[in-house]
Design an enzyme around this catalytic site. Sequence first.
Site, mmCIF file in Angstrom:
data_model
loop_
_atom_site.group_PDB
_atom_site.id
_atom_site.type_symbol
_atom_site.label_atom_id
_atom_site.label_comp_id
_atom_site.label_asym_id
_atom_site.label_seq_id
_atom_site.Cartn_x
_atom_site.Cartn_y
_atom_site.Cartn_z
ATOM 1 N N SER A 1 0.094 -1.368 0.275
ATOM 2 C CA SER A 1 -0.327 -0.272 0.177
ATOM 3 C C SER A 1 0.908 1.542 -0.224
ATOM 4 O O SER A 1 0.224 2.139 -0.796
ATOM 5 C CB SER A 1 -0.996 -0.011 1.348
ATOM 6 O OG SER A 1 -2.095 -0.783 1.679
ATOM 7 N N HIS B 1 -2.413 -3.354 -6.496
ATOM 8 C CA HIS B 1 -2.642 -3.086 -5.020
ATOM 9 C C HIS B 1 -4.501 -3.263 -5.108
ATOM 10 O O HIS B 1 -5.248 -2.551 -5.060
ATOM 11 C CB HIS B 1 -3.017 -1.447 -4.771
ATOM 12 C CG HIS B 1 -2.921 -0.466 -3.472
ATOM 13 N ND1 HIS B 1 -3.233 0.211 -3.398
ATOM 14 C CD2 HIS B 1 -3.141 -1.588 -2.378
ATOM 15 C CE1 HIS B 1 -3.776 0.363 -2.229
ATOM 16 N NE2 HIS B 1 -3.079 -0.497 -1.634
ATOM 17 N N GLU C 1 -5.601 -1.262 -8.066
ATOM 18 C CA GLU C 1 -4.263 -0.162 -8.681
ATOM 19 C C GLU C 1 -3.216 -1.375 -9.955
ATOM 20 O O GLU C 1 -2.858 -1.663 -8.734
ATOM 21 C CB GLU C 1 -4.006 0.582 -7.808
ATOM 22 C CG GLU C 1 -5.360 1.809 -7.597
ATOM 23 C CD GLU C 1 -4.703 2.915 -6.133
ATOM 24 O OE1 GLU C 1 -5.057 3.429 -6.169
ATOM 25 O OE2 GLU C 1 -3.708 2.398 -5.793
ATOM 26 N N ASN D 1 -5.598 5.978 -1.956
ATOM 27 C CA ASN D 1 -4.569 6.584 -0.826
ATOM 28 C C ASN D 1 -3.828 8.064 -0.937
ATOM 29 O O ASN D 1 -3.833 8.601 0.127
ATOM 30 C CB ASN D 1 -3.581 5.647 -0.626
ATOM 31 C CG ASN D 1 -4.397 4.235 0.332
ATOM 32 O OD1 ASN D 1 -5.285 4.970 0.619
ATOM 33 N ND2 ASN D 1 -3.555 3.227 1.097
HETATM 34 N N1 LIG Z 1 -4.688 -4.748 5.657
HETATM 35 C C1 LIG Z 1 -5.197 -3.682 4.530
HETATM 36 O O1 LIG Z 1 -5.797 -3.138 4.252
HETATM 37 C C2 LIG Z 1 -4.321 -3.652 2.877
HETATM 38 C C3 LIG Z 1 -5.096 -2.908 1.788
HETATM 39 C C4 LIG Z 1 -4.052 -3.085 0.571
HETATM 40 C C5 LIG Z 1 -2.804 -3.320 0.641
HETATM 41 N N2 LIG Z 1 -2.066 -3.756 1.602
HETATM 42 C C6 LIG Z 1 -1.032 -4.516 1.914
HETATM 43 O O2 LIG Z 1 -1.099 -6.017 1.635
HETATM 44 C C7 LIG Z 1 -0.388 -6.668 2.370
HETATM 45 C C8 LIG Z 1 -0.472 -8.008 3.642
HETATM 46 O O3 LIG Z 1 -1.431 -7.172 4.129
HETATM 47 P P1 LIG Z 1 -1.940 -7.556 5.400
HETATM 48 O O4 LIG Z 1 -3.066 -6.728 5.902
HETATM 49 O O5 LIG Z 1 -3.172 -9.462 4.653
HETATM 50 O O6 LIG Z 1 -1.387 -8.278 6.098
HETATM 51 P P2 LIG Z 1 -1.555 -9.486 7.194
HETATM 52 O O7 LIG Z 1 -1.077 -9.055 8.445
HETATM 53 O O8 LIG Z 1 -2.842 -9.762 7.549
HETATM 54 O O9 LIG Z 1 -1.177 -11.266 6.143
HETATM 55 C C9 LIG Z 1 0.394 -10.448 6.120
HETATM 56 C C10 LIG Z 1 0.557 -11.670 6.194
HETATM 57 O O10 LIG Z 1 2.145 -12.407 5.605
HETATM 58 C C11 LIG Z 1 2.560 -13.569 6.073
HETATM 59 N N3 LIG Z 1 4.481 -13.459 6.078
HETATM 60 C C12 LIG Z 1 5.189 -12.843 6.482
HETATM 61 N N4 LIG Z 1 6.374 -12.938 5.712
HETATM 62 C C13 LIG Z 1 6.215 -13.927 4.637
HETATM 63 C C14 LIG Z 1 6.787 -14.706 3.942
HETATM 64 N N5 LIG Z 1 7.939 -15.065 4.284
HETATM 65 N N6 LIG Z 1 6.543 -15.738 3.427
HETATM 66 C C15 LIG Z 1 5.097 -15.756 3.148
HETATM 67 N N7 LIG Z 1 4.118 -15.024 3.799
HETATM 68 C C16 LIG Z 1 4.495 -14.235 5.070
HETATM 69 C C17 LIG Z 1 2.279 -13.928 7.957
HETATM 70 O O11 LIG Z 1 2.258 -14.851 8.648
HETATM 71 C C18 LIG Z 1 0.649 -13.019 7.475
HETATM 72 O O12 LIG Z 1 -0.659 -14.538 6.887
HETATM 73 C C19 LIG Z 1 0.711 -5.150 2.885
HETATM 74 O O13 LIG Z 1 1.735 -5.023 2.258
HETATM 75 C C20 LIG Z 1 -0.074 -4.247 3.450
HETATM 76 O O14 LIG Z 1 0.635 -3.058 3.205
HETATM 77 C C21 LIG Z 1 -3.217 -4.015 2.847
#
Ligand SMILES: NC(=O)c1ccc[n+]([C@@H]2O[C@H](COP(=O)([O-])OP(=O)(O)OC[C@H]3O[C@@H](n4cnc5c(N)ncnc54)[C@H](O)[C@@H]3O)[C@@H](O)[C@H]2O)c1
Length: 286
Positions: free
Chosen positions: A122, A143, A155, A193
């Site tokens: 993000s 994204h 995106e 964003n």
């Molecule tokens: N939550 C949101 O609203 C949102 C929206 C858009 C984008 N994002 C982006 O998406 C990404 C993930 O966010 P999220 O909210 O799903 O996080 P989250 O914490 O819910 O999930 C992350 C997952 O990745 C796993 N993980 C960590 N390192 C790893 C690796 N090396 N290999 C495999 N798995 C691994 C963790 O165990 C966890 O299950 C981030 O970059 C975030 O910025 C989040």
Amino acid sequence: MTVAEIRRIGVVGLGAMGAGIAQLAVEAGYETVGRDVTDELGHEARDRIAHFLQRKVDKEQLAGDAREHALGLLALTTDLADLADCDLVIEAIVEDLPAKLALFSELEGIVRADSILATNTSALSVTEIAAAVQSPARVVGMHFFNPAPLMPLLEIVRAELSSDEAVEAAYTVGERMGKRPIRCHDTPGFVVNRVLIPLLNDCLRVLDEARVSPEALDTAMTAGAGWPMGPCALVDLVGIDVHVHASEALYEKLREPRMAPPPRIVAMKNAGLLGRKSGRGFYRYD
Ligand SMILES: NC(=O)c1ccc[n+]([C@@H]2O[C@H](COP(=O)([O-])OP(=O)(O)OC[C@H]3O[C@@H](n4cnc5c(N)ncnc54)[C@H](O)[C@@H]3O)[C@@H](O)[C@H]2O)c1
């Protein structure tokens, strides 16, 4: 050279976003390999996907056998090497640059030379993530918005060295997943964003400036500006911590005061008032 057709997708990180992206991939008919760091996290993600697909069956949005077929397309692993045959890998691990750089570097040594690597970041720079690999032309941003299966926008982010083929392949995958993709360049906050975060911060500052309650501010913006949801309710839904983190990241890059998180929500974050997920933010959720 980029692969001619995407058939098999890898999703790395099966948390809130990755599980939703994996669901979209199997529903769109792609063979999908999901990787998290433990079997347990992988199984939890598959259970959530199975649950959401069942809800679609119950609402008659999906046939029962289509649900079974979609679930059959999902393979789970903890071993990154199992992504070797993927035409596209979408990364959705924690929002941490060193972790993403290490992953992209390792992935490049595993996948074919013509496969595409996408990040769901993000707030980080896609160009900086792409610098971890020898062939940055293959790296793009995809994204998705939370919750990925429900939010239409995607995106497609072109980094400095992304190839046209990689951008277009990601766009086509997004369309097949039923999203409404847009193409944009790799700038802080991308499109939504960049606009929404300072806007929400302005709204939250008005709470103190105009001395209105969260309820009154939400009424103002829904009844007066036609917003589908008020800013306080929206920040509670996104998560106060997530919003503070995104604001800080944008402020760090753009140095515009409006990007900085208002002290009031930093205090809420520090007090553990994180919105819906903690049961209390601007509102209470019992
Ligand atoms: N939550 C949101 O609203 C949102 C929206 C858009 C984008 N994002 C982006 O998406 C990404 C993930 O966010 P999220 O909210 O799903 O996080 P989250 O914490 O819910 O999930 C992350 C997952 O990745 C796993 N993980 C960590 N390192 C790893 C690796 N090396 N290999 C495999 N798995 C691994 C963790 O165990 C966890 O299950 C981030 O970059 C975030 O910025 C989040």
